[in-house]
Design a protein around this motif. Structure first.
Motif, mmCIF file in Angstrom:
data_model
loop_
_atom_site.group_PDB
_atom_site.id
_atom_site.type_symbol
_atom_site.label_atom_id
_atom_site.label_comp_id
_atom_site.label_asym_id
_atom_site.label_seq_id
_atom_site.Cartn_x
_atom_site.Cartn_y
_atom_site.Cartn_z
ATOM 1 N N THR A 126 -10.429 -3.166 8.084
ATOM 2 C CA THR A 126 -9.958 -2.266 7.033
ATOM 3 C C THR A 126 -8.440 -2.270 6.992
ATOM 4 O O THR A 126 -7.792 -1.865 7.959
ATOM 5 C CB THR A 126 -10.472 -0.838 7.281
ATOM 6 O OG1 THR A 126 -11.899 -0.843 7.294
ATOM 7 C CG2 THR A 126 -9.979 0.113 6.208
ATOM 8 N N ASP A 129 1.697 -1.830 6.766
ATOM 9 C CA ASP A 129 0.256 -1.597 6.799
ATOM 10 C C ASP A 129 -0.358 -2.082 8.106
ATOM 11 O O ASP A 129 0.234 -2.886 8.838
ATOM 12 C CB ASP A 129 -0.387 -2.298 5.603
ATOM 13 C CG ASP A 129 0.206 -1.824 4.291
ATOM 14 O OD1 ASP A 129 0.269 -0.601 4.098
ATOM 15 O OD2 ASP A 129 0.630 -2.673 3.483
ATOM 16 N N THR A 148 -0.087 6.915 3.918
ATOM 17 C CA THR A 148 -0.719 7.431 2.698
ATOM 18 C C THR A 148 -2.234 7.359 2.741
ATOM 19 O O THR A 148 -2.910 8.022 1.956
ATOM 20 C CB THR A 148 -0.244 6.634 1.468
ATOM 21 O OG1 THR A 148 -0.720 5.279 1.554
ATOM 22 C CG2 THR A 148 1.267 6.639 1.379
ATOM 23 N N GLY A 149 -2.773 6.526 3.618
ATOM 24 C CA GLY A 149 -4.219 6.343 3.666
ATOM 25 C C GLY A 149 -4.744 5.430 2.583
ATOM 26 O O GLY A 149 -5.967 5.311 2.407
ATOM 27 N N SER A 150 -3.868 4.740 1.839
ATOM 28 C CA SER A 150 -4.302 3.834 0.781
ATOM 29 C C SER A 150 -5.093 2.676 1.377
ATOM 30 O O SER A 150 -4.590 1.941 2.235
ATOM 31 C CB SER A 150 -3.094 3.281 0.016
ATOM 32 O OG SER A 150 -2.388 4.308 -0.621
ATOM 33 N N LEU A 151 -6.339 2.517 0.931
ATOM 34 C CA LEU A 151 -7.189 1.430 1.384
ATOM 35 C C LEU A 151 -6.912 0.205 0.522
ATOM 36 O O LEU A 151 -7.114 0.234 -0.696
ATOM 37 C CB LEU A 151 -8.658 1.830 1.297
ATOM 38 C CG LEU A 151 -9.681 0.808 1.771
ATOM 39 C CD1 LEU A 151 -9.485 0.506 3.247
ATOM 40 C CD2 LEU A 151 -11.100 1.313 1.516
ATOM 41 N N LEU A 152 -6.436 -0.881 1.130
ATOM 42 C CA LEU A 152 -5.960 -2.045 0.392
ATOM 43 C C LEU A 152 -6.968 -3.184 0.350
ATOM 44 O O LEU A 152 -7.034 -3.917 -0.639
ATOM 45 C CB LEU A 152 -4.651 -2.543 1.005
ATOM 46 C CG LEU A 152 -3.566 -1.480 1.167
ATOM 47 C CD1 LEU A 152 -2.377 -2.056 1.898
ATOM 48 C CD2 LEU A 152 -3.154 -0.946 -0.188
ATOM 49 N N GLY A 198 0.783 -1.229 0.000
ATOM 50 C CA GLY A 198 0.000 0.000 0.000
ATOM 51 C C GLY A 198 0.810 1.273 0.000
ATOM 52 O O GLY A 198 0.260 2.346 -0.234
ATOM 53 N N GLY A 199 2.090 1.201 0.295
ATOM 54 C CA GLY A 199 2.856 2.436 0.356
ATOM 55 C C GLY A 199 4.133 2.241 1.141
ATOM 56 O O GLY A 199 4.588 1.114 1.344
ATOM 57 N N ILE A 220 -5.025 -0.772 5.649
ATOM 58 C CA ILE A 220 -4.689 0.570 5.182
ATOM 59 C C ILE A 220 -3.225 0.885 5.466
ATOM 60 O O ILE A 220 -2.652 0.389 6.444
ATOM 61 C CB ILE A 220 -5.620 1.606 5.875
ATOM 62 C CG1 ILE A 220 -5.424 3.008 5.313
ATOM 63 C CG2 ILE A 220 -5.442 1.576 7.380
ATOM 64 C CD1 ILE A 220 -6.438 4.015 5.851
ATOM 65 N N ASP A 221 -2.619 1.676 4.587
ATOM 66 C CA ASP A 221 -1.284 2.200 4.851
ATOM 67 C C ASP A 221 -1.414 3.426 5.753
ATOM 68 O O ASP A 221 -2.132 4.369 5.414
ATOM 69 C CB ASP A 221 -0.588 2.580 3.549
ATOM 70 C CG ASP A 221 0.814 3.113 3.791
ATOM 71 O OD1 ASP A 221 0.940 4.324 4.094
ATOM 72 O OD2 ASP A 221 1.764 2.332 3.687
#
Length: 296
Positions: free
Chosen positions: A233, A218, A239-243, A213-214, A235-236
């Motif tokens: 959920t 995570d 970055t807030g990237s939802l994986l 995710g970044g 998430i990174d």
């Protein structure tokens, strides 16, 4: 009794479990994770209440130390340090009476420089993270994170380069939202804050490996979706990237979220309605069921 908090690995494959139950004395049990054999156990004073267990890495071949979050009848919050191999008392780290505790997290550091971080809210409702050196209790940082968010859970993860990063799950009671905050208590800096739009409430958080995710390791935030579905959920935290968002069975009364092994399995410890304790596993990236086991 159900474990209120399951600690991290003490020395693979050994697990420490904090057990609490109404009207019964709290205790810590150390078990072999492969065989289930109890290695040692020790009781805790009935004069305090207990809410978390964390593991401080050992140095120079020494056994790790267990840090047990305790709140006395006077409201003073302490981390009780116990030898993981013997249960011997090794002292305590005091956090005072200013915070209502939500989580106790260990941030590993150089030998002898690990930090204990207490996350909670003060009497005004402000959210704080207070870091103290595990060895001597000296204050390392005190960060005010939000005037309105309420702490739910926290976990240590890793930023780029391997530096420690603290991920905090917090709720806004006014609008029913859940947020993930990331910060570096050592540098005394808050890195990022992200709303978790798919969750209406938060319950727990666990550290994962790099799920792609970044830059940071995570995390998985366990909570309920607006329709009541139990969701983790992924998430990174930088970055807030939802994986991913693996779902767990309906009608589940959840106690804890765990991350198991290199296969990125997520396990929820809870009680199914109408039956006993159950450990349910899902793949963190795909949500595929990996198993469900009753807990005696």
């Amino acid at each position: 009794a159900l474990p209120s908090v399951v600690g991290g690995l003490v020395s693979t494959p050994v697990v420490a479990v904090l057990l609490t139950a109404p009207e019964r004395p709290a205790k810590v049990v150390i078990v072999d994770a492969g065989s289930g054999r109890r290695l040692t156990a020790f009781g805790l004073s009935a004069a305090a209440s207990y809410g978390a267990l964390a593991v401080i890495p050992g140095t120079g071949g020494a056994a790790p130390t267990l840090a047990i979050l305790a709140e006395g009848p006077d409201g003073a919050v302490r981390a009780l340090r116990r030898d993981a191999a013997t249960g011997d008392r090794l002292g305590r780290v005091g956090f005072g009476t200013t915070l209502e505790p939500a989580a106790l997290v260990v941030l590993p550091g150089e030998p002898g420089q690990s930090r204990l971080v207490l996350v909670g809210n003060d009497a005004s409702g402000a959210l704080f993270a207070v870091a103290r050196r595990a060895s001597d209790g000296r204050l390392a940082a005190r960060l005010r994170l939000s005037p309105t968010l309420t702490a739910v859970a926290a976990v240590a993860t890793a930023a780029p380069g391997g530096d420690p990063l603290l991920a905090v799950v917090a709720a806004d009671a006014a609008d029913g939202t859940v947020h993930l905050l990331s910060l570096d208590p050592v540098a005394r800096a808050q890195a990022a804050t992200f709303p978790l739009a798919n969750l209406a409430s938060g319950r727990a958080v666990a550290r994962l490996g790099d799920m792609g995710g970044g830059p940071a390791r995570d995390v998985a935030v366990l909570g309920t979706a607006p329709d009541g579905t139990l969701v983790a959920t992924v998430i990174d935290p930088l970055t807030g990237s939802l994986l991913a968002a693996p779902e767990f069975p309906a009608g589940y009364l959840t106690d804890e979220l765990l991350s198991l092994g290199p296969g990125s399995a997520l396990a929820v410890l809870g009680r199914a309605i109408g039956s006993g304790s159950v450990l349910t596993l899902r793949h963190a990236a795909t949500g595929a069921p990996l198993g469900s086991f009753p807990i005696p």
